[in-house]
Design an enzyme around this catalytic site. Structure first.
Site, PDB file in Angstrom:
ATOM      1  N   SER A 200      45.057  28.815  36.918  1.00  0.00           N
ATOM      2  CA  SER A 200      46.484  28.495  36.890  1.00  0.00           C
ATOM      3  C   SER A 200      46.644  27.086  36.325  1.00  0.00           C
ATOM      4  O   SER A 200      46.164  26.817  35.231  1.00  0.00           O
ATOM      5  CB  SER A 200      47.094  28.630  38.293  1.00  0.00           C
ATOM      6  OG  SER A 200      48.499  28.471  38.240  1.00  0.00           O
ATOM      7  N   HIS A 227      47.782  32.015  34.748  1.00  0.00           N
ATOM      8  CA  HIS A 227      49.201  31.824  34.992  1.00  0.00           C
ATOM      9  C   HIS A 227      49.728  30.852  33.935  1.00  0.00           C
ATOM     10  O   HIS A 227      49.230  29.734  33.821  1.00  0.00           O
ATOM     11  CB  HIS A 227      49.443  31.211  36.377  1.00  0.00           C
ATOM     12  CG  HIS A 227      48.926  32.050  37.503  1.00  0.00           C
ATOM     13  ND1 HIS A 227      48.684  31.525  38.759  1.00  0.00           N
ATOM     14  CD2 HIS A 227      48.595  33.360  37.584  1.00  0.00           C
ATOM     15  CE1 HIS A 227      48.239  32.481  39.553  1.00  0.00           C
ATOM     16  NE2 HIS A 227      48.170  33.602  38.855  1.00  0.00           N
ATOM     17  N   ASP A 320      46.336  32.616  44.800  1.00  0.00           N
ATOM     18  CA  ASP A 320      46.058  33.820  44.017  1.00  0.00           C
ATOM     19  C   ASP A 320      44.592  33.820  43.592  1.00  0.00           C
ATOM     20  O   ASP A 320      44.071  32.815  43.114  1.00  0.00           O
ATOM     21  CB  ASP A 320      46.962  33.871  42.785  1.00  0.00           C
ATOM     22  CG  ASP A 320      46.854  35.193  42.040  1.00  0.00           C
ATOM     23  OD1 ASP A 320      46.530  36.216  42.687  1.00  0.00           O
ATOM     24  OD2 ASP A 320      47.094  35.207  40.823  1.00  0.00           O
TER      25      ASP A 320
END
Length: 378
Positions: A200, A227, A320
């Site tokens: 991310s 992400h 996540d």
């Protein structure tokens, strides 16, 4: 205390608008403004900002040159706010990230104050996030810019390499930094058939570090879940494809993963594997606010490949990927978390470590060498 922000912007109108937007939040305080990178560079040690917001195109010293100097002299989280970091400005965006910027924020194309106000809260939130980001000193390089270096000679992004590696319940004997990887052959008892990587915030830089170290004959397909702001994925893929020896693309539904390729999960869809091992898209609800979700893909990889799966969780905010890493570990696969010292945000890897799902905890610069030692066929 309010977050201290330094604004670097050569347009007087844009500067007024940005100051007005940031003044809405009591959590932010503009402690200085500058119209060129050179002027801003003299201000940084004086005003001690927590976050620097800079334009790209400026006289005397542009945003890229300014970022390079800041990251050598006074490392700070940097957000580039510019009309030249739109989704189709691939070269600009990833050149800035590679120089040390943490994120980019496109200015409204119209330049109207009313359009700035529409994205005001998003900008404020992004600055708040960046204020908690960890950055590193970059060392000056005498080598030519990345764009002029042959791909097989590209340097990896320098990162700290000092951190002990923790042992977990799933762990074989842990690595210590600087270990002679040639002595690890006794641990190479499993055949890795799929490598899955999740990231991310700070992910593009970390992925660059890992993927540029993998050879063109890397015998395992790689799937990445990053992400990223909507509209920027293709730019990331294009940038990495030009930097790496492996071929890089967005995974296509129905496609069978092949060695020599790096596949990215598409925007707006979870990426999974079907019963016959082909990529499939899912429009299931976001998991933990993310679609694509790292955990969804890692769990699917664990289910299909079992002990032949390898999972890597890189820098990022939130959790996540942690449950997906645990699924791979419990299936008997290999799991690696990026260590705290080399993470921009030590969120996702920390959650995986807390679950006992990370067998190895490594600096980002050591992940590729370790994988090359573990993957058979080279």
């Amino acid at each position: 205390m309010p977050i201290r922000v330094l604004l670097v912007e050569d347009s007087p109108v844009a500067l007024i608008i940005l100051k007005r937007i940031l003044s809405i939040s009591s959590d932010l305080c503009v402690v200085g403004t500058a119209r060129t990178g050179q002027e801003a560079l003299t201000l940084v040690p004086t005003v001690q900002p927590d976050v620097i917001c800079t334009d790209f195109h400026m006289p005397q010293m542009n945003g890229l040159e300014f970022i390079q100097e800041v990251m050598v002299l006074y490392p700070r989280p940097i957000l580039v706010i510019s009309a030249s970091v739109q989704a189709d400005d691939t070269h600009n965006v990833f050149q800035l990230l590679n120089a040390g910027a943490v994120d980019v924020f496109p200015k409204p194309k119209t330049g109207l104050a009313s359009d700035y106000e529409l994205i005001g809260q998003e900008l404020i939130q992004k600055i708040k996030v960046l204020s908690g980001v960890k950055v590193f000193t970059k060392h000056r390089k005498s080598s030519p810019p990345l764009s002029s270096v042959p791909v097989n000679k590209l340097p990896s992004i320098p990162t700290p390499t000092h951190d002990p590696v923790a042992r977990t319940p799933f762990s074989p004997p842990p690595l210590s930094t600087g270990v002679d990887l040639s002595k690890l052959s006794v641990l190479c008892c499993k055949t890795i058939r799929m490598l899955a990587i999740g990231a991310s915030t700070g992910g593009p830089q970390a992925l660059h570090t890992i993927l540029t170290q993998l050879p063109s004959n890397f015998p395992v397909p790689v799937v990445c879940i990053q992400h990223i702001t909507e509209g920027f994925l293709q730019g990331l893929v294009t940038w990495l494809d030009g930097e790496c020896r492996l071929s890089i693309k967005i995974a296509t539904a129905g496609e069978m993963p092949q060695a020599g390729w790096v596949y990215f999960a598409p925007e707006g869809h979870h990426l999974e594997l079907s019963r016959n091992g082909r990529f499939s898209y899912s429009t299931a609800p976001p998991l933990g606010g993310h679609r694509p979700s790292v955990t969804v893909t890692l769990k699917s990889v664990a289910q299909f490949y079992g002990a032949s799966a390898a999972g890597v969780l890189l820098t990022g905010m939130g959790r996540d990927g942690a449950d997906g890493m645990k699924a791979i570990a419990e299936a008997g696969g290999l799991t690696i978390a990026q260590n705290q010292d080399s993470c921009v945000v030590f969120g996702m890897p920390a959650e995986a470590i807390a679950l006992g799902a990370a067998q190895y905890i490594l600096p980002v610069s050591e992940i590729a060498p370790f994988l090359l030692n573990r993957v058979k066929g080279l």
